[in-house]
Design a protein around this motif. Structure first.
Motif, mmCIF file in Angstrom:
data_model
loop_
_atom_site.group_PDB
_atom_site.id
_atom_site.type_symbol
_atom_site.label_atom_id
_atom_site.label_comp_id
_atom_site.label_asym_id
_atom_site.label_seq_id
_atom_site.Cartn_x
_atom_site.Cartn_y
_atom_site.Cartn_z
ATOM 1 N N LEU A 230 -6.850 69.703 128.392
ATOM 2 C CA LEU A 230 -6.067 68.612 128.990
ATOM 3 C C LEU A 230 -4.835 68.385 128.137
ATOM 4 O O LEU A 230 -4.889 68.435 126.904
ATOM 5 C CB LEU A 230 -6.887 67.320 129.064
ATOM 6 N N ARG A 231 -3.708 68.105 128.783
ATOM 7 C CA ARG A 231 -2.446 67.860 128.073
ATOM 8 C C ARG A 231 -2.027 66.414 128.261
ATOM 9 O O ARG A 231 -1.939 65.916 129.384
ATOM 10 C CB ARG A 231 -1.357 68.801 128.592
ATOM 11 N N CYS A 232 -1.770 65.730 127.155
ATOM 12 C CA CYS A 232 -1.385 64.323 127.197
ATOM 13 C C CYS A 232 0.084 64.202 127.604
ATOM 14 O O CYS A 232 0.965 64.831 127.003
ATOM 15 C CB CYS A 232 -1.606 63.672 125.837
ATOM 16 N N VAL A 233 0.350 63.379 128.625
ATOM 17 C CA VAL A 233 1.720 63.178 129.096
ATOM 18 C C VAL A 233 2.212 61.756 128.863
ATOM 19 O O VAL A 233 3.407 61.482 128.994
ATOM 20 C CB VAL A 233 1.857 63.538 130.590
ATOM 21 N N ALA A 234 1.311 60.832 128.508
ATOM 22 C CA ALA A 234 1.710 59.452 128.224
ATOM 23 C C ALA A 234 0.592 58.779 127.447
ATOM 24 O O ALA A 234 -0.583 59.101 127.628
ATOM 25 C CB ALA A 234 1.996 58.675 129.510
#
Length: 259
Positions: A230-234
């Motif tokens: 999973l990639r954190c965007v905020a």
């Protein structure tokens, strides 16, 4: 209490995650003790998270129930996890610690369907009972493994608990599936990122590091989300007097897309 700003992205595209140590729903001591569980329910709903990782949650506590039973907003009849869950959310809860008058543990509140609930004891000594709550979640046709953690007060204990976490992941989480481990890591010295990376987990943050403890004047980043796939965007931490009142921790909120 001002609502926490909702995501600008649709929940179908992002997974919105919050982690929150709710301090057993009670603040203060003696005659100044107050029940915050009802305010916490409003706060958790305002976070608008798909997954809410909760620590220090009670299923029952006989002494507190007697203390607050005559108040207008009294002690909930059901467990705190069920009481706090917004309408339509599924609930997973397991006890970590049993005490003279009750118990407490970890919980997951999920907007998405959940699978079989698992619990793994990672207690390092008899004075601190700690556990991992493992819940597989079906998100957009994919499986995300949610692990709620609350690590020990001593650094050596936390290191050993991360080693047990790594063994648990190897045994119970398939290598190709997404994973989020979130909770109160009690990592005052900021020493756990490296051993968590050895588990294949990256700390989620978008921008500056966000402090969550103590809630009135937060200077430590104890509450964290670590992920794989999973990639954190905020990421954000809600602030204000109402949030500072409800628990000694502030919640941490982050949004993810599949990596």
């Amino acid at each position: 209490m001002r609502p926490h700003p909702h995501s600008t992205l649709g929940h179908g595209d992002t997974l919105r995650v919050a982690t929150y140590n709710i301090h057993k729903g009670v603040r203060g001591v003696g005659p100044r003790k107050r029940l915050e569980i009802h305010n916490l329910g409003l706060g958790i709903e305002a976070l608008d998270a798909d997954l809410v990782f909760l620590q220090e949650v009670r299923s029952f506590h006989h002494r507190e129930a007697r203390h607050f039973e005559r108040t207008w907003f009294g002690w909930p009849r059901e467990g705190q996890a069920e009481f706090l869950a917004p309408e339509g959310y599924e609930v997973a809860y397991r006890t970590n610690a049993v005490t003279k008058h009750g118990e407490h543990g970890n919980a997951l509140l999920s907007r998405w369907p959940i699978g079989d609930i698992g619990h793994h004891d990672v207690s390092d000594h008899r004075f601190e009972q700690r556990g991992l709550l493992h819940v597989p979640v079906s998100w957009n046709g994919q499986r995300v493994h949610a692990v709620v953690a609350h690590l020990g007060l001593m650094h050596a204990s936390r290191v050993r608990q991360v080693e047990r976490l790594a063994a648990f992941i190897t045994a119970h989480v398939p290598a190709g599936e997404m994973l989020a481990v979130a909770g109160d890591f009690n990592d005052w010295g900021e020493k756990l990122d490296a051993p968590m990376r050895e588990c294949g987990l990256e700390r989620a943050q978008a921008g500056a590091r966000l402090n969550t403890f103590p809630s009135r004047v937060p200077v430590f980043s104890l509450d964290r989300i670590y992920t794989r796939g999973l990639r954190c965007v905020a990421s954000s931490v809600p602030r204000g007097s109402a949030w500072a009142r409800m628990s000694d921790h502030l919640p941490l909120v982050a949004e993810f897309v599949a990596a």
